[in-house]
Design an enzyme around this catalytic site. Structure first.
Site, short mmCIF file in Angstrom:
data_model
loop_
_atom_site.label_atom_id
_atom_site.label_comp_id
_atom_site.label_asym_id
_atom_site.label_seq_id
_atom_site.Cartn_x
_atom_site.Cartn_y
_atom_site.Cartn_z
N LYS A 209 18.83 1.72 -6.08
CA LYS A 209 18.91 1.68 -4.61
C LYS A 209 18.00 0.53 -4.17
O LYS A 209 16.77 0.68 -4.08
CB LYS A 209 18.40 3.02 -4.04
N GLY B 43 7.22 0.24 -3.91
CA GLY B 43 7.24 0.17 -2.45
C GLY B 43 5.93 0.71 -1.90
O GLY B 43 4.90 0.71 -2.58
N SER B 44 5.98 1.20 -0.69
CA SER B 44 4.74 1.61 -0.02
C SER B 44 4.23 2.96 -0.55
O SER B 44 5.02 3.80 -1.00
CB SER B 44 5.00 1.71 1.48
N GLY C 181 6.04 6.57 -1.54
CA GLY C 181 5.71 7.16 -2.85
C GLY C 181 5.35 8.64 -2.70
O GLY C 181 5.78 9.49 -3.49
N GLU D 87 4.92 2.42 -8.19
CA GLU D 87 4.19 1.15 -8.10
C GLU D 87 4.06 0.88 -6.61
O GLU D 87 5.04 0.49 -5.96
CB GLU D 87 4.98 0.00 -8.74
N CYS E 5 2.36 -7.36 -3.68
CA CYS E 5 1.59 -6.11 -3.82
C CYS E 5 0.16 -6.37 -4.26
O CYS E 5 -0.76 -5.71 -3.80
CB CYS E 5 2.30 -5.17 -4.79
P1 NAD Z 1 9.06 0.67 1.42
O1 NAD Z 1 8.28 1.76 0.80
O2 NAD Z 1 9.29 0.72 2.87
O3 NAD Z 1 10.49 0.54 0.76
C1 NAD Z 1 10.67 0.40 -0.64
C2 NAD Z 1 11.99 1.01 -1.02
O4 NAD Z 1 11.95 2.41 -0.72
C3 NAD Z 1 13.20 0.44 -0.27
O5 NAD Z 1 14.31 0.39 -1.13
C4 NAD Z 1 13.43 1.48 0.82
O6 NAD Z 1 14.75 1.52 1.28
C5 NAD Z 1 13.07 2.76 0.08
N1 NAD Z 1 12.69 3.88 0.96
C6 NAD Z 1 12.18 3.82 2.22
N2 NAD Z 1 12.00 5.07 2.69
C7 NAD Z 1 12.39 5.93 1.73
C8 NAD Z 1 12.43 7.34 1.60
N3 NAD Z 1 12.04 8.15 2.60
N4 NAD Z 1 12.87 7.89 0.45
C9 NAD Z 1 13.26 7.10 -0.57
N5 NAD Z 1 13.27 5.76 -0.51
C10 NAD Z 1 12.83 5.17 0.62
O7 NAD Z 1 8.30 -0.66 0.98
P2 NAD Z 1 8.71 -2.15 1.30
O8 NAD Z 1 8.29 -2.44 2.69
O9 NAD Z 1 10.10 -2.44 0.89
O10 NAD Z 1 7.79 -2.92 0.24
C11 NAD Z 1 6.49 -3.23 0.49
C12 NAD Z 1 5.58 -2.29 -0.28
O11 NAD Z 1 5.88 -2.34 -1.67
C13 NAD Z 1 4.15 -2.74 -0.16
O12 NAD Z 1 3.32 -1.62 0.04
C14 NAD Z 1 3.88 -3.38 -1.51
O13 NAD Z 1 2.53 -3.44 -1.88
C15 NAD Z 1 4.70 -2.54 -2.42
N6 NAD Z 1 4.96 -3.23 -3.70
C16 NAD Z 1 4.34 -2.80 -4.83
C17 NAD Z 1 4.54 -3.45 -6.04
C18 NAD Z 1 3.86 -2.99 -7.31
O14 NAD Z 1 4.27 -3.39 -8.39
N7 NAD Z 1 2.83 -2.16 -7.23
C19 NAD Z 1 5.42 -4.54 -6.10
C20 NAD Z 1 6.04 -4.96 -4.93
C21 NAD Z 1 5.81 -4.27 -3.73
#
Ligand code: NAD
Length: 506
Positions: free
Chosen positions: A199, A252-253, A257, A275, A310
């Site tokens: 996804k 993601g965020s 998570g 992550e 990140c």
């Molecule tokens: P996000 O958490 O908003 O979205 C990430 C993914 O999760 C997207 O595909 C989104 O559609 C999905 N998502 C959103 N809400 C959801 C839910 N309720 N249930 C399941 N899936 C859902 O994050 P973002 O804005 O896309 O990315 C930025 C974040 O990612 C930052 O916090 C960044 O630090 C982190 N990040 C971490 C790493 C790492 O390796 N640690 C790498 C890249 C980005």
């Protein structure tokens, strides 16, 4: 247009990329069962080019019915064994063919991520594409290195362990390196023999869809890999709650998570690999070996990829005795290094942020920094002709206190916070005063200081006298709310297996 080598596109001009991007084929339908299909209810989501505001295309808005369909196919593929029981070297051969096909389509992948997300094209050509290919090839090479053990049981027993695929893995990826972050998840999960449902982030899903097409073209079983785009709270949440998804692997965020951990508890106790975000510090000690190199790494560490990284070095901790000198050098060396411009121009190092909402959020943090008393040390010029895009000028603040909002929260934009410290103890205390623990950098000539900091900093990766270097052999992931698993490295592939213990009475 295929069969254009990475070397050839490295020579392309701004005009070449503009012409190429104008003719990019766009197909946002989901990939399920090896075919491109609409979402069950036919709805779509618009994706926007953040450099211009133009519509790039429409991606399928998958919901739980679509996720059910992809998971059912993944479960039957797993049970039938076409992928999960394929001889490891044959599985590796498919992955090598997949990498070769992605390489042949390099121009398309680079252009898709740049127009959807704003990542500078030069970074796509020189960083993301080579890294994505390296990742697939690394895990292809690793497939037949997974071994079990026999253990020292009594002589009338043969006891051995096996690592077997989990079943169906749901991979949820972010938009900040759309192709590369997805491949960090998908490649090891597929290499280990799982069925995978990807996804991708709704802001930048097109490259993930194309890599799905090419997996099938490479001979991967159609039901073993689906790409199901859509909104996080719909398609992503449905994966998290699904009773037949054995693991969710997420980048993601931290907020999402946490939602995924709750969903695992509310459904089938699936494994959840996270992550998440970061607020990584760089510690500049007075005895650092090369001031210019450290300052350049401080600038690159926060302004590369518009700070949408990140592990961005978003907190710059500087020992008081060199604090003035570091500020002066920063203000001299930063101008011109990350000047916002059209990301399709290979000379541009700074594109727009991913979307207008992100632009508003980051501007809000800048206002907040000023309200709370931080001093603006540097702000890059933002040319007025870029006003249609989601651009933010790279900015540095000095005299930041550790409790200020910009020192605590992940901004995910090109904004750094310079914080003075007196000695090593105070530096460690400030550095660890964060809910995150993804990475940290230390600059010192003193071996003992370096090793003490490596020991005491609470983070998954510590760089000494460098920042943001990496290799496929390096486990990458966070401590604390930055996450609970590791990407890259051989061991990350084992996270997509489960061990089985076989006890044979002889
Ligand atoms: P996000 O958490 O908003 O979205 C990430 C993914 O999760 C997207 O595909 C989104 O559609 C999905 N998502 C959103 N809400 C959801 C839910 N309720 N249930 C399941 N899936 C859902 O994050 P973002 O804005 O896309 O990315 C930025 C974040 O990612 C930052 O916090 C960044 O630090 C982190 N990040 C971490 C790493 C790492 O390796 N640690 C790498 C890249 C980005």
């Amino acid at each position: 247009m295929t069969d254009i080598s990475l070397d050839a596109i490295a020579e392309w001009t701004h005009r070449d990329w503009q012409q190429y991007a104008a003719k990019l084929p766009i197909d946002g339908r989901m990939l399920c069962g090896g075919d491109r299909v609409d979402a069950a209810d036919g709805e779509t989501v618009e994706t926007i080019n953040p450099a211009t505001g133009a519509v790039v295309g429409h991606i399928a808005r998958a919901r739980s019915r679509d996720i059910d369909r992809a998971v059912a196919a993944g479960v039957s593929a797993h049970r039938a064994g076409a992928w999960s029981r394929m001889a490891p070297r044959d599985r590796a051969a498919v992955l090598f063919r997949w990498a070769a096909l992605i390489e042949r389509h390099a121009a398309e992948f680079c252009a898709l991520d740049t127009v959807e997300m704003g990542r500078p094209i030069a970074d796509m050509v020189h960083v993301d594409m080579p890294e994505a290919l390296k990742t697939i090839r690394f895990f292809a090479e690793s497939v037949d290195k997974i071994t079990g053990t026999t253990t020292a049981t009594a002589s009338d027993v043969l006891h051995y362990t096996l690592h077997q695929p989990l079943g169906v893995v749901g991979a949820i990826s972010p938009w900040n390196y759309p192709l590369l972050m997805a491949i960090w998840k998908v490649a090891p999960a597929l290499a280990a023999g799982n069925s995978v449902i990807l996804k991708p982030a709704e802001q930048a899903a097109l490259s993930s869809l194309r890599m799905g097409d090419l997996f099938v073209e490479a001979g991967g079983p159609a039901d073993a890999f689906a790409v199901v785009p859509g909104l996080g709270e719909e398609a992503g949440a449905a994966l998290g709650l699904h009773m037949q998804v054995d693991k969710v692997t997420f980048t993601g965020s931290a907020a999402v998570g946490k939602e995924l951990m709750k969903a695992a508890g509310a459904s089938n106790l699936k494994q959840v690999a996270l992550e998440c975000g970061g607020k990584s510090p760089q510690l500049l000690f007075a005895d650092l070996p090369d001031l210019d190199r450290a300052v350049d790494a401080a600038i690159d560490g926060i302004f590369a990829n518009m700070g949408e990284v990140c592990n961005a070095g978003s907190r710059l901790l500087v020992q008081k005795s060199i604090y003035d000198k570091v500020q002066q050098r920063f203000a001299e060396r930063a101008p011109g290094r990350y000047v916002p411009g059209d990301p399709l121009d290979p000379n541009v190092t700074c594109g727009p942020l991913v979307e207008y909402a992100a632009q508003d959020r980051v501007q809000g943090y800048k206002l907040c920094a000023e309200r709370e008393g931080a001093r603006k040390l540097f702000e890059e010029t933002l040319r007025p002709e870029l006003s249609a895009g989601a651009y933010v000028a790279p900015t540095a603040y000095a005299d930041v206190r550790p409790d200020m909002t910009i020192a605590q929260e992940e901004i995910f934009g090109p904004v750094t916070a310079m914080i003075p410290f007196a000695d090593e103890d105070e530096a460690i205390r400030i550095a660890n005063d964060s809910i995150y623990g993804l990475a940290a950098g230390i600059w010192t000539s003193n071996l003992s200081t370096a090793h003490r900091c490596v020991r005491d900093l609470e983070a998954g990766t510590i760089w000494v006298n460098t920042f943001d270097d990496g290799d496929m052999t390096q486990p990458f992931g966070g401590w604390k709310q930055s996450g609970n698993s590791r990407d890259k490295c051989f061991e990350s592939m084992l996270e997509y297996t489960q061990s089985k213990s076989a006890w044979v009475q002889v």
